[in-house]
Design a protein around this motif. Sequence first.
Motif, mmCIF file in Angstrom:
data_model
loop_
_atom_site.group_PDB
_atom_site.id
_atom_site.type_symbol
_atom_site.label_atom_id
_atom_site.label_comp_id
_atom_site.label_asym_id
_atom_site.label_seq_id
_atom_site.Cartn_x
_atom_site.Cartn_y
_atom_site.Cartn_z
ATOM 1 N N SER A 1 -10.283 25.684 4.857
ATOM 2 C CA SER A 1 -9.993 25.205 3.510
ATOM 3 C C SER A 1 -10.176 26.345 2.511
ATOM 4 N N ALA A 2 -9.808 26.091 1.272
ATOM 5 C CA ALA A 2 -9.990 27.093 0.219
ATOM 6 C C ALA A 2 -11.471 27.456 0.071
ATOM 7 N N VAL A 3 -12.335 26.473 0.194
ATOM 8 C CA VAL A 3 -13.782 26.728 0.109
ATOM 9 C C VAL A 3 -14.222 27.618 1.274
ATOM 10 N N ASN A 4 -13.686 27.352 2.474
ATOM 11 C CA ASN A 4 -14.018 28.185 3.634
ATOM 12 C C ASN A 4 -13.569 29.623 3.408
ATOM 13 N N TRP A 5 -12.341 29.810 2.884
ATOM 14 C CA TRP A 5 -11.840 31.162 2.628
ATOM 15 C C TRP A 5 -12.677 31.861 1.553
ATOM 16 N N ALA A 6 -13.160 31.087 0.579
ATOM 17 C CA ALA A 6 -14.046 31.668 -0.442
ATOM 18 C C ALA A 6 -15.329 32.171 0.229
ATOM 19 N N GLY A 7 -15.856 31.407 1.171
ATOM 20 C CA GLY A 7 -17.037 31.842 1.916
ATOM 21 C C GLY A 7 -16.777 33.107 2.710
ATOM 22 N N VAL A 8 -15.618 33.175 3.349
ATOM 23 C CA VAL A 8 -15.240 34.373 4.103
ATOM 24 C C VAL A 8 -15.183 35.579 3.167
ATOM 25 N N ALA A 9 -14.579 35.388 1.995
ATOM 26 C CA ALA A 9 -14.481 36.486 1.018
ATOM 27 C C ALA A 9 -15.872 36.912 0.537
ATOM 28 N N LEU A 10 -16.749 35.956 0.307
ATOM 29 C CA LEU A 10 -18.111 36.281 -0.131
ATOM 30 C C LEU A 10 -18.871 37.036 0.962
ATOM 31 N N ILE A 11 -18.683 36.634 2.225
ATOM 32 C CA ILE A 11 -19.326 37.360 3.316
ATOM 33 C C ILE A 11 -18.821 38.794 3.352
ATOM 34 N N ALA A 12 -17.505 38.969 3.226
ATOM 35 C CA ALA A 12 -16.934 40.316 3.233
ATOM 36 C C ALA A 12 -17.510 41.143 2.081
ATOM 37 N N ALA A 13 -17.576 40.542 0.906
ATOM 38 C CA ALA A 13 -18.134 41.260 -0.248
ATOM 39 C C ALA A 13 -19.599 41.596 -0.026
ATOM 40 N N GLY A 14 -20.345 40.666 0.545
ATOM 41 C CA GLY A 14 -21.754 40.917 0.825
ATOM 42 C C GLY A 14 -21.947 42.044 1.828
ATOM 43 N N VAL A 15 -21.102 42.070 2.850
ATOM 44 C CA VAL A 15 -21.163 43.147 3.847
ATOM 45 C C VAL A 15 -20.947 44.498 3.166
ATOM 46 N N VAL A 16 -19.950 44.571 2.304
ATOM 47 C CA VAL A 16 -19.664 45.822 1.597
ATOM 48 C C VAL A 16 -20.868 46.233 0.750
ATOM 49 N N LEU A 17 -21.434 45.286 0.002
ATOM 50 C CA LEU A 17 -22.579 45.610 -0.869
ATOM 51 C C LEU A 17 -23.800 46.046 -0.047
ATOM 52 N N LEU A 18 -24.041 45.404 1.086
ATOM 53 C CA LEU A 18 -25.186 45.765 1.925
ATOM 54 C C LEU A 18 -25.002 47.126 2.603
ATOM 55 N N ALA A 19 -23.765 47.496 2.847
ATOM 56 C CA ALA A 19 -23.492 48.764 3.537
ATOM 57 C C ALA A 19 -23.537 49.973 2.603
ATOM 58 N N LEU A 20 -23.485 49.716 1.297
ATOM 59 C CA LEU A 20 -23.515 50.822 0.334
ATOM 60 C C LEU A 20 -24.859 51.529 0.348
ATOM 61 N N ARG A 21 -24.858 52.779 0.036
ATOM 62 C CA ARG A 21 -26.094 53.562 -0.085
ATOM 63 C C ARG A 21 -26.661 53.393 -1.450
#
Length: 144
Positions: free
Chosen positions: A124-144
């Motif tokens: 669903s759209a909510v599920n895709w929003a969660g996927v996008a948030l996970i992707a964004a979180g991964v990027v933020l956590l990987a930053l130095r």
Amino acid sequence: MRSVVLSWQLWALLSAGFAALTAIFAKVGVGGINPDFATLLRTLVVVALLAVLVTATHQWQSPGSLSGRSVVFLVLSGLATGASWLCYFRALKLGDAARVAPLDKLSVVLVAVFGVLFLGERLSAVNWAGVALIAAGVVLLALR
């Protein structure tokens, strides 16, 4: 109580907890060892543990009872797991566990995309929003 033990959510949360411990223990363990050899040792422990579990619970199956399709896909899964573990241990050897593990969890995003593309699953759209948030979180956590 039985419904809790049969809940996929409980097992998924336990998996996440053990995966977190895996990262921490592996980071310490790989410190003075070649990462490929460390992966071999880890794999031997997993094989031994599973052999004991399958034996204790009488879950052995005759190879003849397995479908060819199941065997092919389990072999492919095993190859992917081995490649993932080799890459993961190499990454842990070179980087911080707090950055390596989240980037490894980008697999959550990839599973969602692959599930839709190859398995016909629907999100669903909510599920895709969660996927996008996970992707964004991964990027933020990987930053130095």
